[in-house]
Design a protein around this motif. Structure first.
Motif, PDB file in Angstrom:
ATOM      1  N   SER A  10    -121.364 -43.263 -17.044  1.00  0.00           N
ATOM      2  CA  SER A  10    -120.822 -43.741 -18.452  1.00  0.00           C
ATOM      3  C   SER A  10    -120.290 -42.061 -18.642  1.00  0.00           C
ATOM      4  N   ALA A  11    -120.727 -41.546 -18.604  1.00  0.00           N
ATOM      5  CA  ALA A  11    -120.082 -39.678 -18.143  1.00  0.00           C
ATOM      6  C   ALA A  11    -118.894 -39.208 -16.923  1.00  0.00           C
ATOM      7  N   GLU A  12    -118.454 -40.363 -16.192  1.00  0.00           N
ATOM      8  CA  GLU A  12    -117.840 -39.979 -15.377  1.00  0.00           C
ATOM      9  C   GLU A  12    -116.577 -40.762 -16.011  1.00  0.00           C
ATOM     10  N   ASP A  13    -117.164 -41.786 -16.154  1.00  0.00           N
ATOM     11  CA  ASP A  13    -115.875 -42.556 -16.970  1.00  0.00           C
ATOM     12  C   ASP A  13    -115.277 -41.969 -18.260  1.00  0.00           C
ATOM     13  N   ALA A  14    -116.056 -40.905 -19.009  1.00  0.00           N
ATOM     14  CA  ALA A  14    -115.257 -40.783 -20.218  1.00  0.00           C
ATOM     15  C   ALA A  14    -114.591 -39.863 -19.487  1.00  0.00           C
ATOM     16  N   MET A  15    -115.475 -38.880 -18.430  1.00  0.00           N
ATOM     17  CA  MET A  15    -113.715 -37.906 -18.211  1.00  0.00           C
ATOM     18  C   MET A  15    -113.059 -38.495 -17.012  1.00  0.00           C
ATOM     19  N   LEU A  16    -112.614 -39.866 -17.006  1.00  0.00           N
ATOM     20  CA  LEU A  16    -112.056 -40.086 -16.040  1.00  0.00           C
ATOM     21  C   LEU A  16    -110.760 -40.311 -17.274  1.00  0.00           C
ATOM     22  N   ALA A  17    -111.145 -41.896 -18.178  1.00  0.00           N
ATOM     23  CA  ALA A  17    -110.095 -41.564 -19.411  1.00  0.00           C
ATOM     24  C   ALA A  17    -109.824 -40.528 -19.730  1.00  0.00           C
ATOM     25  N   GLU A  18    -110.510 -39.544 -20.124  1.00  0.00           N
ATOM     26  CA  GLU A  18    -109.902 -38.382 -20.917  1.00  0.00           C
ATOM     27  C   GLU A  18    -108.387 -37.989 -20.189  1.00  0.00           C
ATOM     28  N   TYR A  19    -109.169 -37.797 -18.723  1.00  0.00           N
ATOM     29  CA  TYR A  19    -108.040 -36.964 -18.102  1.00  0.00           C
ATOM     30  C   TYR A  19    -106.826 -38.375 -18.213  1.00  0.00           C
ATOM     31  N   VAL A  20    -107.132 -39.747 -17.934  1.00  0.00           N
ATOM     32  CA  VAL A  20    -106.099 -40.473 -18.195  1.00  0.00           C
ATOM     33  C   VAL A  20    -104.740 -40.642 -19.040  1.00  0.00           C
ATOM     34  N   ALA A  21    -105.943 -40.254 -19.745  1.00  0.00           N
ATOM     35  CA  ALA A  21    -105.522 -39.822 -21.927  1.00  0.00           C
ATOM     36  C   ALA A  21    -104.621 -38.962 -22.092  1.00  0.00           C
ATOM     37  N   LYS A  22    -104.786 -37.602 -20.984  1.00  0.00           N
ATOM     38  CA  LYS A  22    -104.278 -36.792 -21.454  1.00  0.00           C
ATOM     39  C   LYS A  22    -102.890 -36.653 -19.571  1.00  0.00           C
ATOM     40  N   HIS A  23    -103.603 -37.552 -19.257  1.00  0.00           N
ATOM     41  CA  HIS A  23    -102.486 -37.034 -17.933  1.00  0.00           C
ATOM     42  C   HIS A  23    -101.596 -38.270 -17.308  1.00  0.00           C
ATOM     43  N   GLY A  24    -101.810 -39.234 -17.618  1.00  0.00           N
ATOM     44  CA  GLY A  24    -101.073 -40.658 -17.267  1.00  0.00           C
ATOM     45  C   GLY A  24    -101.792 -41.084 -15.975  1.00  0.00           C
ATOM     46  N   GLU A  25    -102.106 -42.109 -15.629  1.00  0.00           N
ATOM     47  CA  GLU A  25    -102.217 -42.501 -14.034  1.00  0.00           C
ATOM     48  C   GLU A  25    -101.554 -42.281 -13.277  1.00  0.00           C
ATOM     49  N   GLY A  26    -102.048 -41.716 -12.171  1.00  0.00           N
ATOM     50  CA  GLY A  26    -101.155 -41.357 -10.928  1.00  0.00           C
ATOM     51  C   GLY A  26    -101.853 -39.954 -10.553  1.00  0.00           C
ATOM     52  N   ASN A  27    -100.937 -39.527  -9.507  1.00  0.00           N
ATOM     53  CA  ASN A  27    -101.553 -38.361  -8.832  1.00  0.00           C
ATOM     54  C   ASN A  27    -103.303 -38.071  -8.970  1.00  0.00           C
ATOM     55  N   TRP A  28    -103.602 -39.128  -8.922  1.00  0.00           N
ATOM     56  CA  TRP A  28    -105.199 -39.406  -8.604  1.00  0.00           C
ATOM     57  C   TRP A  28    -105.868 -38.443  -7.726  1.00  0.00           C
ATOM     58  N   ASN A  29    -105.568 -37.523  -7.316  1.00  0.00           N
ATOM     59  CA  ASN A  29    -106.137 -36.695  -6.505  1.00  0.00           C
ATOM     60  C   ASN A  29    -106.143 -35.019  -7.442  1.00  0.00           C
ATOM     61  N   ALA A  30    -105.289 -35.539  -8.449  1.00  0.00           N
ATOM     62  CA  ALA A  30    -105.688 -33.860  -8.810  1.00  0.00           C
ATOM     63  C   ALA A  30    -106.429 -34.236 -10.278  1.00  0.00           C
ATOM     64  N   VAL A  31    -107.153 -35.665 -10.019  1.00  0.00           N
ATOM     65  CA  VAL A  31    -108.555 -35.877 -11.434  1.00  0.00           C
ATOM     66  C   VAL A  31    -109.198 -34.983 -10.958  1.00  0.00           C
ATOM     67  N   GLN A  32    -110.180 -34.879  -9.646  1.00  0.00           N
ATOM     68  CA  GLN A  32    -110.556 -34.070  -9.437  1.00  0.00           C
ATOM     69  C   GLN A  32    -110.756 -32.844 -10.181  1.00  0.00           C
ATOM     70  N   LYS A  33    -109.588 -31.938  -9.454  1.00  0.00           N
ATOM     71  CA  LYS A  33    -109.053 -30.394  -9.924  1.00  0.00           C
ATOM     72  C   LYS A  33    -109.372 -30.635 -11.103  1.00  0.00           C
ATOM     73  N   HIS A  34    -108.229 -31.433 -12.138  1.00  0.00           N
ATOM     74  CA  HIS A  34    -107.926 -31.768 -13.623  1.00  0.00           C
ATOM     75  C   HIS A  34    -109.840 -31.709 -14.426  1.00  0.00           C
ATOM     76  N   SER A  35    -110.173 -33.058 -14.169  1.00  0.00           N
ATOM     77  CA  SER A  35    -110.283 -33.373 -14.846  1.00  0.00           C
ATOM     78  C   SER A  35    -112.300 -32.612 -15.096  1.00  0.00           C
ATOM     79  N   GLY A  36    -112.829 -32.352 -13.529  1.00  0.00           N
ATOM     80  CA  GLY A  36    -113.867 -31.540 -13.174  1.00  0.00           C
ATOM     81  C   GLY A  36    -114.947 -32.588 -12.727  1.00  0.00           C
TER      82      GLY A  36
END
Length: 489
Positions: free
Chosen positions: A45-71
């Motif tokens: 659930s923590a990972e889910d939250a991180m991902l949801a937060e990332y998408v809320a900020k940056h939107g969908e797409g550029n998924w490979n950047a998720v790791q960089k920006h969200s941790g």
DNA sequence: AAATCTCACAACCGCGACACG
DNA sequence: TCGTGTCGCGGTTGTGAGATT
């Protein structure tokens, strides 16, 4: 059920080889550059939250950047999947409604395994959900010995395809059709068959679900009457390493609907109805030889057997015992390659030509066998209609799910006496039914046909009647009753 | 009660399409 | 035109829960 386990801490090292995420992305700079071990397995659930937060900020797409920006220690592909299948706010949770189920069946009848396209038509549902639902459904129905498509949906698919086909008249224009009187029926697909599968006779319902049930109804029916080289299934069988995208097809309009066959009243249709491949194939099922499936059944994709298609007729694997029953059906048998020097790996066209030649040769031997086909068809249909009407579905109320019951009852909605013709048309429009009736009718044993449709339930009851056994038929020896109890013909 | 089987679901994997430099 | 990165699709595998033996 939640697959996400907080205790799951499987971590993998990028580029570690076997366990790395898909090579294309795991090796990408986005993942390797950070030198952070990527996590696999269930999401927390923590990972889910991180991902949801990332998408809320940056939107969908550029998924490979998720790791960089969200941790997140997940590859981009995993993130995209998690978001699309679970975190998207517009997702509908819970089981499919009856309406959705019906819609899925309809869509599958039209599209086949185009999960993403189907998902696009079902708001809030994901391709994965639909795929899982369908796979479960076909397993269930296969076990029950039921056809995958309700008749009304077949008709609907036919009608819709007919309409679309009038607007897309490719069949006579874009695709070089074989000469009407010299139709090469395909046998090349047989090469991909697995010989060490459970031997028939386990009637049609043991035809691998993948082969029979994963294709759109339109293709299913069309393939029963048309040279299979119109369909990508054939191509994928001949050239396994080269995958065709679903939207692609070697020939435009390979999903050409069956409706042509029944509405155009063409010579083509009648030729195929009387073609030796069609009926002798059904006959061959009785031989208990998996190599002798009816023509239409053999033309189908085997998506789940991708890794099991190494056996060819020309070179039976030592680990793949030959069928116990030798085929007597020369129509269906593909000549062993070592004898005829098939142009292996020589390209589609060449291969098709070769097969065509081979078939032509065997056709000359088969004419006599096929000449009775039209009468057989009538016999079969009458038998089937009669049997369907004699069946008492009520007895199985408790064992058949509501949806299944509904579909089963759809199979025989009319009284035999006054609607035989309608029934015949229905069966004609259903290769699966036709096979069922075709392979069983000659036995003159209606209960066998019942077994085909009722599967386990009937098998169990039948066995108990025959032997007094109380053992469950679940998952084992399905439909065995139909064959065990079958009188020697 | 334990073993086994089946089901439903989540996640992974390989591949191809596409965009872009 | 080619190489690279990204995305999406479809097939397969793994797993927990529940049912059955």
């Amino acid at each position: 059920m939640s697959m996400a386990s907080e205790s799951d801490e499987r971590m993998i090292v990028p580029n570690s080889g076997v366990d790395s995420p898909s090579t294309d992305e795991a090796n990408s700079l986005a993942n390797v550059g950070n030198n952070v071990p990527l996590k696999k397995g269930p999401w927390t659930s923590a990972e889910d939250a991180m991902l949801a937060e990332y998408v809320a900020k940056h939107g969908e797409g550029n998924w490979n950047a998720v790791q960089k920006h969200s941790g997140l220690s997940r590859c981009g592909k995993s993130c995209r999947l998690r978001w699309a299948n679970h975190l998207r706010p517009d997702l509908k949770k819970g089981a499919f409604t009856p309406d959705e189920e019906r819609r899925i069946i309809e869509l599958h009848a039209k599209m086949g395994n185009k999960w993403a396209r189907m998902a696009a038509e079902l708001p809030g549902r994901t391709d994965n959900e639909i795929k899982n639902y369908w796979n479960t459904r076909i397993k269930r129905r296969q076990r029950a010995g039921l056809p995958i498509y309700p008749p009304d949906i077949c008709l609907q698919a036919m009608n819709e395809n007919q309409q679309s086909d009038t607007m897309n008249t490719f069949s006579s224009r874009d695709v070089p059709m074989p000469p009407v009187n010299n139709i090469p029926f395909p046998s090349v697909e047989f090469k991909g068959l697995e010989l060490n599968q459970p031997l028939y006779p386990q009637p049609l319902i043991d035809i691998p679900s993948n082969s029979l049930l994963d294709i759109p109804m339109s293709s299913l029916l069309a393939q029963g009457f048309r040279p299979s080289y119109q369909n990508k299934s054939l191509i994928s069988t001949i050239h396994p390493p080269k995958r065709l995208r679903g939207s692609e097809s070697l020939f435009p309009g390979s999903n050409t609907p069956i409706s042509n066959l029944f509405t155009n009243g063409s010579q083509y249709q009648s030729d195929y109805l009387t073609s030796s491949s069609f009926f002798s194939g059904s006959q061959a099922v009785l031989n208990g030889n998996p190599s002798s499936e009816p023509g239409w059944a053999m033309k189908l994709e085997l998506p789940s057997l991708q890794t099991q298609t190494g056996t060819t007729w020309g070179s039976p694997s030592p680990s793949s015992p030959l069928p116990v029953f030798e085929s007597v059906d020369i129509l269906i048998q593909t000549p062993p390659t070592e004898l005829t020097q098939s142009p292996q790996n020589s390209g589609l066209l060449e291969e098709v030509l070769y097969e065509s030649e081979t078939i032509k040769n065997s056709n000359s031997n088969s004419f006599q066998q096929s000449s009775r086909a039209p009468n057989m068809a009538n016999d079969v249909m009458e038998n089937s209609a009669r049997v369907l009407n004699e069946t008492k579905w009520d007895a199985y109320d408790e064992e058949v799910s509501p949806l299944v019951k509904e579909e089963v009852s759809d199979l025989c909605p009319m009284q035999y006496d006054d609607k035989v013709e309608t029934t015949n048309q229905m069966i004609l429009s259903r290769p699966d039914l036709l096979l069922a009736s075709n392979c069983l009718a000659p036995m003159k044993h209606p209960t066998n046909v019942m077994g085909t449709f009722l599967g386990d339930d009937w098998s169990r009851d039948c066995k108990q009647m025959d032997t007094g056994s109380t053992s469950s038929a679940q998952g084992r020896g399905r439909n065995s009753c139909a064959w065990n109890a079958m009188p020697t013909v």
